[in-house]
Scaffold this motif. Structure first.
Motif, PDB file in Angstrom:
ATOM      1  N   ARG A  50       0.843  -1.212   0.000  1.00 16.73           N
ATOM      2  CA  ARG A  50       0.000   0.000   0.000  1.00 16.73           C
ATOM      3  C   ARG A  50       0.871   1.253   0.000  1.00 16.73           C
ATOM      4  O   ARG A  50       0.582   2.215  -0.701  1.00 16.73           O
ATOM      5  N   ASP A  54       1.257   4.210  -2.863  1.00 15.58           N
ATOM      6  CA  ASP A  54       1.006   5.607  -2.490  1.00 15.58           C
ATOM      7  C   ASP A  54       2.285   6.429  -2.343  1.00 15.58           C
ATOM      8  O   ASP A  54       2.224   7.587  -1.946  1.00 15.58           O
ATOM      9  N   ALA A  57       2.534   9.917  -4.017  1.00 18.15           N
ATOM     10  CA  ALA A  57       1.590  10.860  -3.417  1.00 18.15           C
ATOM     11  C   ALA A  57       2.044  11.275  -2.018  1.00 18.15           C
ATOM     12  O   ALA A  57       1.884  12.436  -1.623  1.00 18.15           O
ATOM     13  N   HIS A  74       0.925  10.512   5.754  1.00 15.83           N
ATOM     14  CA  HIS A  74       0.439   9.294   5.096  1.00 15.83           C
ATOM     15  C   HIS A  74      -0.372   8.443   6.079  1.00 15.83           C
ATOM     16  O   HIS A  74      -1.461   7.969   5.743  1.00 15.83           O
ATOM     17  N   LYS A  77      -3.741   9.996   6.695  1.00 13.62           N
ATOM     18  CA  LYS A  77      -4.598   9.763   5.529  1.00 13.62           C
ATOM     19  C   LYS A  77      -5.158   8.347   5.577  1.00 13.62           C
ATOM     20  O   LYS A  77      -6.344   8.132   5.325  1.00 13.62           O
TER      21      LYS A  77
END
Length: 146
Positions: A50, A54, A57, A74, A77
């Motif tokens: 994961r 990500d 980003a 992160h 989020k």
């Protein structure tokens, strides 16, 4: 609001690869920052699908690595997403809209929870309320801390 944390435990298994680093020294919990330098490189993130997905980003300053602030952002989020998914699952499972889940509701949409129904239905009323979910989660967290 506390019940949201308990609900997130329902989807933790699905989000186990979310990329949250685990404290060093805990058996069975890999640490993302393998060399403990305070920076997570793309190479270190490869073991966490994961986070790998990500990574770009999460890399706010686009330097190819994640510092503490970027990792914290992160994680936050991920927490927000997990809470939203947990709330959605609860709402979808609660067919009668009474705020609690019956055995039938859990069997229909949360079979894993249905298998452990008695563990969560601490007052024996045939329903799992959000506070009961929270209490079981907190009890489990305390046991893990020992």
């Amino acid at each position: 609001m506390r019940w949201i944390l308990a609900l997130s435990s329902l989807i933790v298994a699905a989000a186990a690869q979310a990329g949250d680093p685990r404290p060093a020294g805990k058996p069975g919990h890999p640490q993302i920052d393998a060399n403990s330098d305070g920076i997570v490189t793309r190479e270190e993130a490869k073991s966490f699908p994961r986070l790998t997905a990500d990574f770009d980003a999460a890399d706010a300053n686009k330097d190819g690595q994640l510092d503490t602030a970027e990792m914290n952002a992160h994680r936050e989020k991920m927490r927000v997403e997990m809470r939203a998914k947990a709330e959605q699952r609860w709402t979808e499972a609660d067919k009668d809209g009474d705020g609690a889940l019956t055995r039938e509701e859990t069997q229909a949409s949360m079979p894993g929870l249905a298998e452990r129904f008695e563990q969560f239905d601490s007052n024996g009323d045939g329903k799992i309320a959000r506070d009961e979910m929270h209490n079981v989660r907190m009890k489990k967290r305390k046991q893990q801390a020992l």
